[in-house]
Design a protein around this motif. Structure first.
Motif, short mmCIF file in Angstrom:
data_model
loop_
_atom_site.label_atom_id
_atom_site.label_comp_id
_atom_site.label_asym_id
_atom_site.label_seq_id
_atom_site.Cartn_x
_atom_site.Cartn_y
_atom_site.Cartn_z
N PHE A 232 0.83 -1.20 0.00
CA PHE A 232 0.00 0.00 0.00
C PHE A 232 0.87 1.26 0.00
O PHE A 232 0.53 2.25 -0.65
N LEU A 237 -1.19 4.19 -1.34
CA LEU A 237 -2.50 3.84 -0.82
C LEU A 237 -2.52 3.83 0.71
O LEU A 237 -3.51 3.44 1.32
N SER A 368 -8.15 11.87 -7.34
CA SER A 368 -6.93 11.09 -7.15
C SER A 368 -5.71 11.85 -7.69
O SER A 368 -4.65 11.88 -7.07
N SER A 390 -0.11 5.03 -9.72
CA SER A 390 -0.91 5.02 -8.49
C SER A 390 -2.10 5.96 -8.60
O SER A 390 -3.10 5.78 -7.90
N ASN A 394 -5.52 4.48 -7.46
CA ASN A 394 -6.32 5.13 -6.42
C ASN A 394 -7.76 5.33 -6.87
O ASN A 394 -8.69 5.23 -6.07
N ILE A 397 -9.29 1.86 -6.18
CA ILE A 397 -9.29 1.36 -4.81
C ILE A 397 -10.03 2.28 -3.86
O ILE A 397 -10.72 1.82 -2.95
N VAL A 398 -9.91 3.61 -4.04
CA VAL A 398 -10.57 4.54 -3.12
C VAL A 398 -12.09 4.35 -3.12
O VAL A 398 -12.70 4.27 -2.04
#
Length: 766
Positions: A232, A237, A368, A390, A394, A397-398
Motif C-alpha cells: 500500500f 494507498l 486522485s 498510483s 487510487n 481502490i478509493v
C-alpha cells in the motif's frame, strides 16, 4: 481576517522551513507576495500584520530538530539512570517490546521508555504491566541514551524523528522490576476502552477480518501483514490504512443515519450526540494527526452551524491547523499531519474544478490526481520513490474502500454480536479483500514503473508548488490552454530532478556501513553505469538464513535516495552471507543487468533458475579478464585456481576510477595476496579495500609495502565480536602512511570524483 486565515498556516510553514533549512529567502518571497497582494488591493493591512506576527511568533515557538538536539541534556555513555515522571502516552505493547513516553519531573523533558524481550508469564510481571497506565507516576531505572545518528546516506534518521516529536532521549529498561508505577490519568479510561474493543475484535472475528477491522475502525495496522503495508505504501494507498477525513466522514454519515432513522432522534439531538462522540472517537481511533484534523473539522462545522456562524472551509482548516500547532508545537514535524493538511488544502484549492462534472468516474480520477500531485514533493522527501500509475489505481481502490470496505467493517463491528450475520458479512469481506489484494499485487508485479528521484531540493519544491497553484487557478477559471502550459512546466520540474544524475559529471564510490559485511556502490558520471561490489546481509541466528534488515535499512534507501532504479552489474566476491546475503532482495525489487562471479563461485539450481526467470545474466569471469561497464573497465585479478575455500576463492577486482587505482579484495588471505603480487608486479593501487574486514589473515606487510596504497577502506561492524580490524593490520597500514577509512568509526565512506580527475573522500559520521 475572514477569508484570509489561510495566510497564517502558510506563514507558519515558511517560518519553520526557514528555521530548519536556514533559507531566509523563503520569508523574503512570502513578504514580496503579500505586499504584491496589498498593492493590487486584494489584501488589507490587518491580514498582513497578523501574518507577519504569526510568522515571527511560530518561528520562535516551534523548535527546529537541530535546536532540540543541541538542547538535549548531556548523557554519560551507557550509564544507569533513575528518574521519576508521569506516563503521557498510551502503552505500546508488542510481542518483543513495551514502549511509552514519560515526562521527566527533574528536567521536564519527554523520554521514550523501552523494555525489550518481555515474556509476560508470571503473576508479578503481569501486575507490573497492568500498572503501566496513561497518567501513572513511575520510578524507572535503566540505561539512558540518545539514539545514534544514521551512518549511511538515505538511512532513516531515528534520532531526528524522536527530536521532531520533542523526545530528547531514550531509557532502556533491562527488567520489568525496574518499572514501578502507580495511579492513572483520566485519559486512561479511553485508552483502556480502545484496548478492550480491539481485543474484542481480535477474539470474535477471523484473523484476516480482525486485522482490517483494527486498521480501519481503530487505526491500528499492527495486525496487517508487513507485505500488505509495504504494498500500500509503494502504491500511495497508505492513506486508506490511516483513519482520515474519508473514514470520519463515513462514520459520521453512518452514525447520523442510525440516530435519525433507527433511533428516531431529532436533528438537534443527533448533532449534540455527534459533538460528544467526535472527541471520543478521535482517541479510540488512535489519536493520529489525520483523525484529529478530520474530527476537529467535523466538530467545528457542526458547532458553527449551531451558532449560526458562516466560516469558509479554508478558514476552518486554517483555524484547526493553528490550534493543533499551539497545543503541540512538534506536531508540524509529523508526516501524517503534513500529508493530511496538504491533501485537504489541495482539494479545497481545486474544489470548483472537481465539482464541474458532478459525480462521475472522471471526478474520482481528478480527485486522485490532485491528492497525489499535491503530496509528490513530500513523497520523494520521505520515500524517495513514486508510482505514477498510483493515480489510476487510487481511482479504483478509493471507491472500493469508500463505498464498500469501510462501511462494511463498521457495520460488521456493530453487528458482531449477531454471529450469523457477522459470519456472512465477514466471509464476503474476506473474499473481496483477497481479490483486491491479488489485483494490486498483479499490478505491482506487472506494471511497476516507479520513479525514483530522491529528495527534491527546497528551491525545486517551492517552484513546484508555485506552478501547481497556477495550474489549479487556471483550471478553476477554465483557462485550459494556460493550465496545459503549467501542467507541462510541472512535468518539466519533475523531469529536471529525474535527469539530474544523467547530466551530472560527478561520480560516486560509496562504501556503505552495513555492519560486519561488504557493500560498495559505484555510480559512474552521467549515470553511465551503476555497479555493486558485494551486497552483504546479517543473518538469523535461528535459521542461519540472511535477513532483509541490511537491505531495507541501508542498501535500498541509499539506492532510492540516489534515484537508482537499475543496476548494471553486481560483482559477488564469494558465497558468504556478509558479502552476498542481500542479493535476493535486490533482484526482487531492482532491475539488474548481470551478476558477475568467479569460475569457482557455487550457485544452486534454484538460484540459477531465479536469475533466469528475472532475466538477469550470469557471468563467470576468469583471472586476467575484464568487463566494461559504462565505458569503465573492471579487471579480474583472481582467483587463478580453486583453493577449496570461499574466502580464498574471493573475486579480486581492479579498476581505475576518479584518477585512482582501486583494488577490491573480498576476503582473500596472505597466499592470494602473494599470488597477485607475482602475477601483476606493476599493479598501481591508490585505494585498497582491505581484505576480510581487517582480519590478520590478510593484509601482509609485503603486500602493503609493494602496493603502497594511499587509502585503505575497511568495512567492519562496530564493536564486532571478531575484533576486526585487528591492531596488527592497523599498525601495518599506518607504518606505510596509509590513510585508513573504516565504517565502524566513520560510517559510510564516499568518494566523489569528476570523470578522470582525482576526487575526494567524505565520511558520513563526523
Amino acid at each position: 481576517m475572514k477569508g484570509y486565515w489561510y495566510l497564517i498556516p502558510v506563514s507558519v510553514t515558511l517560518g519553520v522551513l526557514t528555521k530548519s533549512q536556514m533559507n531566509y529567502w523563503l520569508l523574503g518571497l512570502f513578504l514580496i507576495w503579500i505586499l504584491y497582494l496589498y498593492h493590487k488591493q486584494r489584501l488589507g493591512i490587518f491580514p498582513i500584520l497578523i501574518s507577519l506576527i504569526a510568522s515571527l511568533f511560530f518561528t520562535w515557538y516551534i523548535p527546529s530538530p537541530t535546536q532540540l538536539e543541541n538542547t538535549a541534556p548531556h548523557l554519560p555513555d551507557k550509564k544507569e539512570h533513575q528518574m521519576t515522571g508521569k506516563i503521557i502516552s498510551p502503552i505500546d505493547e508488542k510481542s518483543h517490546s513495551i514502549q511509552f513516553l514519560l515526562k521527566d519531573n527533574s528536567h521536564d523533558n519527554t523520554v521514550q521508555v523501552v523494555y525489550f524481550n518481555g515474556k509476560h508469564n508470571t503473576a508479578s510481571t503481569s501486575g507490573r504491566i497492568h500498572s503501566l497506565k496513561y497518567g501513572a507516576t513511575c520510578e524507572i531505572k535503566g540505561i539512558m541514551e540518545v539514539p545514534d545518528q544514521p551512518t549511511n546516506p538515505g538511512q532513516f534518521n531515528y534520532r531526528q524523528y524522536l527530536f521532531g516529536q520533542g523526545i530528547h532521549y531514550q531509557i532502556i529498561v533491562n527488567q520489568l522490576s525496574d518499572l514501578k508505577c502507580s495511579g492513572s490519568g483520566y485519559m486512561h479510561r479511553f485508552y483502556k476502552l480502545r484496548d478492550m474493543l480491539t481485543t474484542y475484535v481480535v477474539t470474535n472475528t477471523s484473523e484476516s477480518t480482525s486485522a482490517w477491522l483494527s486498521a480501519i475502525v481503530f487505526g491500528d495496522d499492527s495486525f496487517l501483514p508487513k507485505d500488505t503495508i509495504e504494498l500500500f505504501r509503494r502504491w500511495s494507498l497508505s492513506h486508506l490504512l490511516a483513519i482520515s477525513g474519508l473514514h470520519v466522514g463515513l462514520v459520521l454519515a453512518l452514525l447520523y443515519f442510525i440516530l435519525i432513522r433507527l433511533l428516531g432522534l431529532t436533528k438537534e439531538n443527533a448533532q449534540w450526540t455527534i459533538l460528544l462522540f467526535l472527541p471520543i472517537y478521535a482517541v479510540l481511533a488512535g489519536g493520529e494527526p489525520s483523525v484529529i484534523r478530520a474530527s476537529a473539522m467535523g466538530f467545528v462545522f457542526i458547532a458553527i452551524n449551531k451558532l449560526h456562524m458562516k466560516w469558509s472551509v479554508s478558514d476552518v482548516l486554517s483555524f484547526i491547523f493553528i490550534l493543533l500547532v499551539l497545543v503541540d508545537k512538534y506536531i508540524i514535524y509529523h508526516v501524517g499531519f503534513q500529508f493530511s493538511f496538504l491533501v485537504t488544502f489541495g482539494i479545497l484549492l481545486s474544489q470548483k474544478w472537481l465539482l464541474q462534472d458532478g459525480f462521475s468516474l472522471f471526478q474520482m480520477l481528478k480527485l486522485s490526481f490532485i491528492s497525489q500531485l499535491i503530496i509528490l514533493p513530500l513523497y520523494f522527501t520521505y520515500f524517495f520513490t513514486f508510482q505514477p500509475l498510483s493515480i489510476l489505481l487510487n481511482m479504483i481502490i478509493v471507491p472500493y474502500f469508500s463505498f464498500f470496505l469501510i462501511p462494511s467493517l463498521f457495520i460488521l463491528f456493530i453487528l458482531s454480536p449477531i454471529k450469523l450475520i457477522a459470519a456472512i458479512l465477514s466471509s464476503l469481506i474476506n473474499v473481496l479483500q483477497e481479490y483486491m489484494l491479488a489485483m494490486i499485487t498483479y499490478i505491482d508485479n506487472s506494471f511497476s514503473t516507479s520513479l525514483s528521484l530522491g529528495p527534491l531540493p527546497l528551491s525545486i519544491t517551492v517552484i513546484y508548488y508555485v506552478i501547481f497553484f497556477l495550474l489549479m487557478k487556471n483550471l478553476h477559471y477554465k483557462n485550459l490552454t494556460k493550465a496545459f502550459g503549467y501542467g507541462i512546466l510541472l512535468v518539466a520540474v519533475l523531469v529536471s530532478g529525474a535527469i539530474k544524475p544523467y547530466v551530472s559529471n560527478v561520480g560516486y564510490i560509496t562504501m556503505l556501513d552495513i555492519g560486519q559485511g561488504d557493500a560498495f556502490v559505484v555510480e559512474l558520471p552521467h549515470r553511465k553505469g551503476v555497479v555493486l561490489i558485494d551486497a552483504g546481509a546479517s543473518f538469523s541466528f535461528d535459521s542461519g538464513e540472511p535477513t532483509e534488515k541490511v537491505y531495507t535499512q541501508v542498501i535500498k534507501p541509499y539506492l532510492l535516495s540516489r534515484g537508482i532504479n537499475k543496476i548494471d552489474a553486481i560483482f559477488l566476491s564469494h558465497e558468504d552471507t556478509d558479502h552476498n546475503g542481500s542479493l535476493s532482495f535486490i533482484i526482487d525489487e531492482f532491475k539488474v543487468g548481470a551478476i558477475i562471479v568467479s569460475q569457482f563461485y557455487e550457485l544452486g539450481k534454484q538460484e540459477i533458475d531465479s536469475l533466469n526467470k528475472l532475466g538477469v545474466e550470469l557471468l563467470r569471469l576468469n583471472e586476467n579478464t575484464a568487463v566494461t561497464i559504462g565505458g569503465e573497465s573492471f579487471t579480474i585479478l583472481g582467483p587463478k585456481k580453486d583453493r577449496a575455500s570461499s574466502n580464498s576463492n574471493s573475486l579480486v577486482i581492479y579498476g581505475r576510477l576518479g584518477g585512482k587505482g582501486w583494488l577490491f579484495t573480498g576476503d582473500i588471505g596472505v597466499e592470494e595476496e602473494k599470488n597477485i603480487l607475482q602475477e601483476f608486479p606493476g599493479l598501481e593501487v591508490d585505494v585498497l579495500k582491505v581484505a576480510h574486514h581487517g582480519s590478520n589473515t590478510s593484509t601482509d606487510d609485503e603486500f602493503i609495502r609493494k602496493l603502497q596504497p594511499e587509502y585503505a577502506l575497511i568495512s567492519a561492524g562496530k564493536n564486532n565480536r571478531y575484533g576486526h580490524p585487528t591492531q596488527e593490520v592497523i599498525d601495518r597500514l599506518e607504518k606505510y602512511d596509509t590513510t585508513i577509512l573504516r565504517t565502524d568509526q566513520d560510517g559510510a565512506v564516499q568518494f566523489r570524483f569528476k570523470k578522470d580527475k582525482e576526487g575526494t573522500f567524505y565520511r558520513q559520521s563526523p
